[in-house]
Design a protein around this motif. Structure first.
Motif, mmCIF file in Angstrom:
data_model
loop_
_atom_site.group_PDB
_atom_site.id
_atom_site.type_symbol
_atom_site.label_atom_id
_atom_site.label_comp_id
_atom_site.label_asym_id
_atom_site.label_seq_id
_atom_site.Cartn_x
_atom_site.Cartn_y
_atom_site.Cartn_z
ATOM 1 N N ARG A 43 0.830 -1.207 0.000
ATOM 2 C CA ARG A 43 0.000 0.000 0.000
ATOM 3 C C ARG A 43 0.862 1.253 0.000
ATOM 4 O O ARG A 43 0.606 2.197 -0.752
ATOM 5 N N ARG A 44 1.909 1.249 0.827
ATOM 6 C CA ARG A 44 2.792 2.429 0.881
ATOM 7 C C ARG A 44 3.438 2.699 -0.469
ATOM 8 O O ARG A 44 3.521 3.843 -0.909
ATOM 9 N N GLU A 47 0.699 3.907 -3.062
ATOM 10 C CA GLU A 47 0.206 5.256 -2.790
ATOM 11 C C GLU A 47 1.330 6.278 -2.641
ATOM 12 O O GLU A 47 1.064 7.462 -2.484
ATOM 13 N N ASP A 48 2.577 5.798 -2.680
ATOM 14 C CA ASP A 48 3.752 6.652 -2.447
ATOM 15 C C ASP A 48 3.566 7.463 -1.164
ATOM 16 O O ASP A 48 3.818 8.663 -1.102
ATOM 17 N N ASP A 49 3.103 6.767 -0.130
ATOM 18 C CA ASP A 49 2.806 7.370 1.173
ATOM 19 C C ASP A 49 3.803 6.834 2.196
ATOM 20 O O ASP A 49 3.746 5.674 2.572
ATOM 21 N N TRP A 50 4.704 7.669 2.648
ATOM 22 C CA TRP A 50 5.767 7.237 3.560
ATOM 23 C C TRP A 50 5.652 7.895 4.927
ATOM 24 O O TRP A 50 6.563 7.843 5.727
ATOM 25 N N ARG A 51 4.499 8.551 5.189
ATOM 26 C CA ARG A 51 4.298 9.211 6.470
ATOM 27 C C ARG A 51 4.478 8.234 7.617
ATOM 28 O O ARG A 51 4.108 7.070 7.478
ATOM 29 N N SER A 55 10.444 10.769 3.358
ATOM 30 C CA SER A 55 10.653 10.205 2.026
ATOM 31 C C SER A 55 10.687 8.677 2.102
ATOM 32 O O SER A 55 10.748 8.097 3.194
ATOM 33 N N ARG A 56 10.665 8.069 0.921
ATOM 34 C CA ARG A 56 10.770 6.605 0.838
ATOM 35 C C ARG A 56 12.073 6.130 1.470
ATOM 36 O O ARG A 56 12.098 5.167 2.237
#
Length: 80
Positions: A43-44, A47-51, A55-56
């Protein structure tokens, strides 16, 4: 029957395949953990979601320090 230092039967050690890579499980219940972590990582990435990380790369570095199942999943997915 071979037993490890904790007295458990080594033949009970199981494994799971993630992205074609075998991850050895120390206890059968770790399979659910591997599946949950793999879904979270997928999922991360999707969605490019690294919160809460910035950053990744920051997220991967932080997770790599944690070790264990998360690192095994990240390696299997080619992220480490």
């Amino acid at each position: 029957m071979a037993r490890n230092q904790h007295g458990s039967d080594r033949s009970l050690q199981s494994q799971i395949t993630v992205n074609g890579q075998i991850i050895r499980l120390s206890v059968p219940s770790d399979q659910a953990v591997v599946e949950r972590v793999a879904a979270l990582i997928d999922r991360r990435v999707a969605e490019d979601d690294w919160r809460p990380h910035s950053s990744r790369e920051a997220a991967l570095n932080c997770w790599a320090k944690l070790g264990g199942i998360r690192v095994a999943v990240l390696k299997a997915k080619g992220l480490l």
